[in-house]
Structure formats: structure tokens, C-alpha cells
Design an enzyme around this catalytic site. Structure first.
Site, PDB file in Angstrom:
ATOM      1  N   TYR A   1      -6.767  -5.308  10.190  1.00 38.73           N
ATOM      2  CA  TYR A   1      -6.636  -5.780   8.810  1.00 38.73           C
ATOM      3  C   TYR A   1      -6.966  -7.277   8.702  1.00 38.73           C
ATOM      4  O   TYR A   1      -7.626  -7.715   7.759  1.00 38.73           O
ATOM      5  CB  TYR A   1      -5.203  -5.537   8.312  1.00 38.73           C
ATOM      6  CG  TYR A   1      -5.037  -5.717   6.821  1.00 38.73           C
ATOM      7  CD1 TYR A   1      -4.761  -6.963   6.268  1.00 38.73           C
ATOM      8  CD2 TYR A   1      -5.161  -4.629   5.953  1.00 38.73           C
ATOM      9  CE1 TYR A   1      -4.625  -7.133   4.899  1.00 38.73           C
ATOM     10  CE2 TYR A   1      -5.016  -4.795   4.573  1.00 38.73           C
ATOM     11  CZ  TYR A   1      -4.749  -6.051   4.065  1.00 38.73           C
ATOM     12  OH  TYR A   1      -4.617  -6.220   2.692  1.00 38.73           O
ATOM     13  N   PRO A  14     -12.162   0.378  -0.415  1.00 39.86           N
ATOM     14  CA  PRO A  14     -11.445  -0.910  -0.413  1.00 39.86           C
ATOM     15  C   PRO A  14     -10.043  -0.849   0.208  1.00 39.86           C
ATOM     16  O   PRO A  14      -9.379  -1.865   0.318  1.00 39.86           O
ATOM     17  CB  PRO A  14     -11.372  -1.273  -1.894  1.00 39.86           C
ATOM     18  CG  PRO A  14     -11.613  -0.018  -2.621  1.00 39.86           C
ATOM     19  CD  PRO A  14     -12.431   0.861  -1.756  1.00 39.86           C
ATOM     20  N   TYR A  30       0.879  -1.177   0.000  1.00 43.42           N
ATOM     21  CA  TYR A  30       0.000   0.000   0.000  1.00 43.42           C
ATOM     22  C   TYR A  30       0.913   1.223   0.000  1.00 43.42           C
ATOM     23  O   TYR A  30       1.692   1.415   0.927  1.00 43.42           O
ATOM     24  CB  TYR A  30      -0.864   0.030   1.263  1.00 43.42           C
ATOM     25  CG  TYR A  30      -1.948  -1.013   1.328  1.00 43.42           C
ATOM     26  CD1 TYR A  30      -1.664  -2.321   1.728  1.00 43.42           C
ATOM     27  CD2 TYR A  30      -3.257  -0.704   0.997  1.00 43.42           C
ATOM     28  CE1 TYR A  30      -2.661  -3.284   1.795  1.00 43.42           C
ATOM     29  CE2 TYR A  30      -4.268  -1.658   1.076  1.00 43.42           C
ATOM     30  CZ  TYR A  30      -3.958  -2.942   1.471  1.00 43.42           C
ATOM     31  OH  TYR A  30      -4.960  -3.887   1.542  1.00 43.42           O
TER      32      TYR A  30
HETATM   33  P1  FAS Z   1     -22.603  -7.667  -4.376  1.00 38.37           P
HETATM   34  O1  FAS Z   1     -22.814  -6.296  -4.937  1.00 38.37           O
HETATM   35  O2  FAS Z   1     -21.330  -8.386  -4.659  1.00 38.37           O
HETATM   36  O3  FAS Z   1     -23.777  -8.652  -4.880  1.00 38.37           O
HETATM   37  C1  FAS Z   1     -25.111  -8.189  -4.959  1.00 38.37           C
HETATM   38  C2  FAS Z   1     -25.809  -9.035  -6.002  1.00 38.37           C
HETATM   39  O4  FAS Z   1     -27.191  -8.644  -6.028  1.00 38.37           O
HETATM   40  C3  FAS Z   1     -25.256  -8.815  -7.412  1.00 38.37           C
HETATM   41  O5  FAS Z   1     -24.961 -10.048  -8.017  1.00 38.37           O
HETATM   42  C4  FAS Z   1     -26.377  -8.073  -8.132  1.00 38.37           C
HETATM   43  O6  FAS Z   1     -26.449  -8.420  -9.497  1.00 38.37           O
HETATM   44  C5  FAS Z   1     -27.605  -8.541  -7.375  1.00 38.37           C
HETATM   45  N1  FAS Z   1     -28.721  -7.593  -7.441  1.00 38.37           N
HETATM   46  C6  FAS Z   1     -28.668  -6.246  -7.348  1.00 38.37           C
HETATM   47  N2  FAS Z   1     -29.898  -5.718  -7.446  1.00 38.37           N
HETATM   48  C7  FAS Z   1     -30.766  -6.770  -7.588  1.00 38.37           C
HETATM   49  C8  FAS Z   1     -32.177  -6.872  -7.748  1.00 38.37           C
HETATM   50  N3  FAS Z   1     -32.942  -5.777  -7.765  1.00 38.37           N
HETATM   51  N4  FAS Z   1     -32.721  -8.109  -7.878  1.00 38.37           N
HETATM   52  C9  FAS Z   1     -31.934  -9.223  -7.829  1.00 38.37           C
HETATM   53  N5  FAS Z   1     -30.588  -9.186  -7.690  1.00 38.37           N
HETATM   54  C10 FAS Z   1     -30.032  -7.970  -7.582  1.00 38.37           C
HETATM   55  N6  FAS Z   1     -14.061  -5.125  -1.559  1.00 38.37           N
HETATM   56  C11 FAS Z   1     -12.828  -5.454  -1.112  1.00 38.37           C
HETATM   57  O7  FAS Z   1     -12.700  -5.969  -0.005  1.00 38.37           O
HETATM   58  N7  FAS Z   1     -11.717  -5.217  -1.895  1.00 38.37           N
HETATM   59  C12 FAS Z   1     -11.836  -4.663  -3.165  1.00 38.37           C
HETATM   60  O8  FAS Z   1     -10.846  -4.466  -3.852  1.00 38.37           O
HETATM   61  C13 FAS Z   1     -13.095  -4.322  -3.665  1.00 38.37           C
HETATM   62  N8  FAS Z   1     -13.249  -3.796  -4.932  1.00 38.37           N
HETATM   63  C14 FAS Z   1     -14.509  -3.473  -5.374  1.00 38.37           C
HETATM   64  C15 FAS Z   1     -14.714  -2.932  -6.670  1.00 38.37           C
HETATM   65  C16 FAS Z   1     -16.007  -2.594  -7.106  1.00 38.37           C
HETATM   66  C17 FAS Z   1     -16.215  -1.992  -8.502  1.00 38.37           C
HETATM   67  C18 FAS Z   1     -17.109  -2.780  -6.256  1.00 38.37           C
HETATM   68  C19 FAS Z   1     -18.505  -2.380  -6.694  1.00 38.37           C
HETATM   69  C20 FAS Z   1     -16.921  -3.318  -4.983  1.00 38.37           C
HETATM   70  C21 FAS Z   1     -15.620  -3.669  -4.532  1.00 38.37           C
HETATM   71  N9  FAS Z   1     -15.405  -4.237  -3.277  1.00 38.37           N
HETATM   72  C22 FAS Z   1     -14.184  -4.574  -2.814  1.00 38.37           C
HETATM   73  C23 FAS Z   1     -16.485  -4.490  -2.413  1.00 38.37           C
HETATM   74  C24 FAS Z   1     -17.121  -5.788  -2.857  1.00 38.37           C
HETATM   75  O9  FAS Z   1     -16.177  -6.822  -2.853  1.00 38.37           O
HETATM   76  C25 FAS Z   1     -18.302  -6.013  -1.969  1.00 38.37           C
HETATM   77  O10 FAS Z   1     -17.998  -5.766  -0.609  1.00 38.37           O
HETATM   78  C26 FAS Z   1     -18.879  -7.392  -2.112  1.00 38.37           C
HETATM   79  O11 FAS Z   1     -19.156  -7.610  -3.474  1.00 38.37           O
HETATM   80  C27 FAS Z   1     -20.141  -7.447  -1.252  1.00 38.37           C
HETATM   81  O12 FAS Z   1     -20.834  -8.567  -1.599  1.00 38.37           O
HETATM   82  P2  FAS Z   1     -22.448  -8.542  -1.627  1.00 38.37           P
HETATM   83  O13 FAS Z   1     -22.944  -7.877  -0.410  1.00 38.37           O
HETATM   84  O14 FAS Z   1     -22.839  -9.927  -1.959  1.00 38.37           O
HETATM   85  O15 FAS Z   1     -22.840  -7.524  -2.814  1.00 38.37           O
HETATM   86  C1  PHB Z   2      -7.384  -6.580  -4.440  1.00 36.81           C
HETATM   87  O1  PHB Z   2      -6.515  -7.451  -4.601  1.00 36.81           O
HETATM   88  O2  PHB Z   2      -8.289  -6.366  -5.286  1.00 36.81           O
HETATM   89  C2  PHB Z   2      -7.362  -5.734  -3.191  1.00 36.81           C
HETATM   90  C3  PHB Z   2      -6.526  -6.107  -2.152  1.00 36.81           C
HETATM   91  C4  PHB Z   2      -6.507  -5.334  -0.989  1.00 36.81           C
HETATM   92  C5  PHB Z   2      -7.302  -4.197  -0.914  1.00 36.81           C
HETATM   93  C6  PHB Z   2      -8.140  -3.829  -1.966  1.00 36.81           C
HETATM   94  C7  PHB Z   2      -8.165  -4.604  -3.119  1.00 36.81           C
HETATM   95  O3  PHB Z   2      -7.277  -3.431   0.218  1.00 36.81           O
END
Ligand code: FAS
Ligand code: PHB
Length: 385
Positions: free
Chosen positions: A380, A288, A196
Site C-alpha cells: 500500500y 482504485p 476500507y
Molecule cells: P490521465 O488520464 O490522468 O491523463 C491523460 C491526459 O491525456 C488527460 O488530461 C487527457 O485529456 C489527455 N488526452 C487523452 N487523449 C488525448 C489525445 N488524443 N490528445 C491529447 N491529449 C489527450 N487512481 C487512484 O489512485 N485513486 C483513485 O481514487 C482514482 N480514481 C479514479 C477515478 C476515475 C474516474 C478515473 C478515470 C481514474 C481514477 N484513478 C484513481 C486513476 C487515475 O488517478 C489515474 O491513475 C491517473 O489519472 C493517471 O494519470 P495519467 O496517466 O496522467 O492519465
Molecule cells: C480517494 O481519496 O479518492 C481514494 C483513496 C484511496 C483509494 C481510492 C481513492 O484506494
């Protein structure tokens, strides 16, 4: 159709909840608006806390994770070229695992025995305070499922939280003035552990998915467009933000995925409304920087699963009555840590010279204090439930 529980969303939270319920004999149908391939195509988180590792084992879905996941005993923080390793093992005898969210989702999909209805459109929630039911359209046919409970695991933009009357919810939000431009590349990681990096040009993160696949991020302005970033521009910018030896060692290549994610902190309270429970990104969002998003979603559904199982099997409401307060206590601690890591490592337009000195002092204190390093390590690797 009838089910004890209807779960909205087949992301990691919904799939894990469905798996834990079915292992306890509780019937749960999952409604997902996208196709399974679309869900698997999302590139997101990469680091699992020990609690999430244990939950994958409880879900009997951890075999490939243990075979392919990479156990990491620490991370490196870099600040304008100075480095400090946080040694989880030596400090608190804990570790994390590098294993992509895509793989977690695929493993849970494979383990699932119950009904997951993909491409379920126009999901609507009804009679949340009374006898709840859900309607949706699949293959052009409108269907209804009567149920005892609904779990909103449909992410930040889902329908579940929006089905709660605004007067019944309080939301807390901080939108950050930047996003993360992420690149996935089939090249060996630049280092054994995550790096980081704070730099005056902006934050950078060196992460990984395996010994042959790496994930990198650079902080970009909120209005940045991914089409403005060629691979060469990305690699040049990343090198500028890393210390010279790391920049020199970087193995670049053609990106296999490139996207920009906005950063925000968000919490909705409470997380129960009648027979509806919110979990995962439907309930909260963290930047994140602390690798908490996926892990927080998993800890939510571990508590919710136990509460629903207790009600459906033992006819006790103690768990469901305590759910919201219990998970919010842990959510806010994860929000705090994610905000702290983001504030320490990113450049903000309004930081100013005083703010930059405070960031440097924070890093210097961390570098010189085992207590500060233990605090970072325990947050962490995952606070206890
Ligand atoms: P999700 O958003 O994963 O899943 C929700 C599901 O509900 C999806 O499949 C969607 O299609 C569905 N859905 C939505 N609306 C609906 C409806 N009306 N009807 C039916 N289904 C519907 N976290 C980290 O720890 N590290 C990262 O690097 C990181 N990068 C990320 C990058 C992005 C672009 C995003 C958006 C998130 C990131 N996150 C990261 C956070 C991510 O990992 C979330 O915390 C994780 O996906 C959470 O999981 P769910 O709560 O299952 O939500
Ligand atoms: C990743 O590998 O996507 C990643 C790892 C650590 C983070 C965020 C993203 O804090």
C-alpha cells in the site's frame, strides 16, 4: 516546430515527465486535448506513496504538498463490522500522504516552464519506427512537431496506444462487475485515517482531502446511473455499510461532486514501440482499491525520464532499451495488489457461500498475522522501484 520529446497528455504523468525532463535540460512539448481548467476539474486519486512524495520534491513542486498534505501512518480495514488497523509506521516504518490528484496536477502545472499546448485536437503520431513526428490542430491550424521520442501519457482512451499496430501489442484485461460511486463533501472526515469497508451490501471507502473536505465511495452495479442517487440515498447507503459507531459519527452534507467510475485491471505489453513509450493510464489501469493508479503513473515516468535523459544527455540507449521490462515488473505487482484488495473487499455476484467464507478467512488471517499486515503495508505504501 521541433522538440527532443513530445509528450501526449497533460495529466499527472505527462506533467511530471515534462518537469523532470526540463530540469535536466531536455526539451519536451506537451500536447493536451482539453483545457487546463478541464484537466483540473477532474476529481480522482487521493493518496500518494512515499515514492510519489519524493518525486514531487525532485520536480521542485512539493512545497504546497508538504504544507497541506496529511501524513497518514495507517489505514483501517473493516469487515462486516469487525475492524483491523494496518499500522504502516510500526510494521515497516513507512507512511502515505493524503493529497488530491487535482492538487498534484495544479502544482505540476505551476512548476512547468516548458511548452504545454492545451486544446490541441486531433493529435496523430507518425513514423514511430523511423523519424517520428506528431501532427495536431490548435485554433483550427494544423501543426507538426518533429521529435526524437514520443511519450504516450494520454490515459486509457488516448491516441498513443491506439497508434501501435494491434499485432505489436498484447493486452491483458479484467473488467469488474461493479463501479464506484464517489462523493466529495465539505465536511470533516469521519475518521483520522481511511476506512476500507467490506459489507454484504457492497464495498465502501471513507477517504479525505483535508481536515474539512471528505471523499466517500460505495460500490454500485456497472449499469448504475449517478442521477439515481440523491445525496440522502448515498448517505443512507454509506451508513448501512459502516460499523455502527462510524455510521453514527458520519458528518454528511451537500455533495460538491458526484460521479461513477468503472473498475478494471488492464495492462498493455510491451510499453515501447520504436520511438514511442507508453506510461501511466495509457499503459495500464488498476481498480482504485489499492490507491495505485496515480502512483504507478508517477513511478513509470520516473523511470522513463531517467532513460530519456540518459539518452539525450549521455547518448546511451541502455535506459530506453530496458524501460518496458523494468516498469512492467513493478506494474504487475501493483496489478496483483489492486486485484487482491478488490477481491477481498467487494461483493461479487458469483462469489457464493464458499467464496464469502474465503473472504472472511482472508480478513481473519490478516487480522491475526503481522506478516500479512506487513505485506499489505509494503504494497500500500509503495514497493521499491
Ligand atoms: P490521465 O488520464 O490522468 O491523463 C491523460 C491526459 O491525456 C488527460 O488530461 C487527457 O485529456 C489527455 N488526452 C487523452 N487523449 C488525448 C489525445 N488524443 N490528445 C491529447 N491529449 C489527450 N487512481 C487512484 O489512485 N485513486 C483513485 O481514487 C482514482 N480514481 C479514479 C477515478 C476515475 C474516474 C478515473 C478515470 C481514474 C481514477 N484513478 C484513481 C486513476 C487515475 O488517478 C489515474 O491513475 C491517473 O489519472 C493517471 O494519470 P495519467 O496517466 O496522467 O492519465
Ligand atoms: C480517494 O481519496 O479518492 C481514494 C483513496 C484511496 C483509494 C481510492 C481513492 O484506494
Amino acid at each position: 516546430m521541433r522538440s527532443q520529446v513530445v509528450i501526449i497528455g497533460a495529466g499527472p504523468a505527462g506533467l511530471m515527465l515534462g518537469r523532470l525532463l526540463e530540469l535536466a535540460g531536455v526539451d519536451a512539448v506537451i500536447l493536451e486535448r482539453k483545457s487546463a481548467d478541464y484537466v483540473l476539474g477532474r476529481i480522482r486519486a487521493g493518496v500518494l506513496e512515499q515514492g510519489t512524495i519524493a518525486l514531487m520534491d525532485r520536480a521542485q513542486a512539493g512545497q504546497r504538498m508538504h504544507a497541506e498534505g496529511l501524513v497518514h501512518q495507517g489505514v483501517e480495514l473493516s469487515f462486516d463490522g469487525d475492524s483491523q488497523r494496518i499500522d504502516f509506521a510500526a510494521l515497516i516504518d513507512r507512511h502515505v500522504m493524503v493529497y488530491g490528484q487535482t492538487e498534484v496536477t495544479a502544482d505540476l502545472m505551476k512548476a512547468r516552464q516548458g511548452r504545454t499546448l492545451y486544446e490541441a485536437e486531433d493529435v496523430e503520431l507518425h513514423d514511430l519506427a523511423g523519424k517520428p513526428f506528431v501532427t495536431f490542430r490548435q485554433n483550427g491550424v494544423t501543426q507538426r512537431i518533429d521529435c526524437d521520442f514520443i511519450a504516450g501519457c494520454d490515459g486509457f482512451h488516448g491516441v498513443a496506444r491506439q497508434s501501435v499496430p494491434a499485432s505489436a501489442l498484447t493486452t491483458f484485461e479484467r473488467v469488474y462487475p461493479f463501479g464506484w460511486l464517489g462523493v466529495l463533501v465539505d465536511q470533516p472526515p469521519v475518521a483520522d485515517e481511511l476506512i476500507y469497508a467490506h459489507h454484504e451490501r457492497g464495498f465502501a471507502l471513507c477517504s479525505q482531502r483535508s481536515h474539512t473536505r471528505s471523499r466517500y465511495y460505495v460500490q454500485v452495479p456497472t449499469d448504475e446511473k449517478v442521477e439515481n442517487w440523491s445525496d440522502d440515498r448515498f448517505w443512507d447507503e454509506l451508513r448501512l455499510r459502516l460499523n455502527p459507531a462510524t455510521a453514527e459519527a458520519l458528518k454528511t452534507g451537500v455533495s460538491i461532486e458526484k460521479s461513477i467510475a468503472p473498475l478494471r485491471s488492464f495492462v498493455a505489453e510491451p510499453l515501447r514501440f520504436g520511438k514511442l513509450f507508453l506510461a501511466g493510464d495509457a499503459a495500464h489501469i488498476v481498480p482504485p482499491t489499492g490507491a495505485k493508479g496515480l502512483n504507478l503513473a508517477m513511478s513509470d515516468v520516473a523511470v522513463l525520464a531517467d532513460a530519456l535523459i540518459e539518452h539525450c544527455v549521455e547518448k546511451s540507449s541502455a535506459g530506453i532499451d530496458a524501460y518496458s521490462a523494468k516498469v512492467l515488473a513493478r506494474i504487475w505487482k501493483a496489478e496483483r495488489f489492486s486485484w487482491w484488495m478488490t477481491s477481498l473487499l467487494h461483493t461479487f455476484p458469483d462469489t457464493g457461500s464458499f467464496g464469502r467464507r474465503i473472504q472472511r478467512a482472508e480478513f481473519d488471517y490478516l487480522s491475526g498475522s503481522l506478516a500479512a499486515q506487513q505485506s499489505l503495508a509494503e504494497n500500500y505504501t509503495g514497493l521499491p522501484d
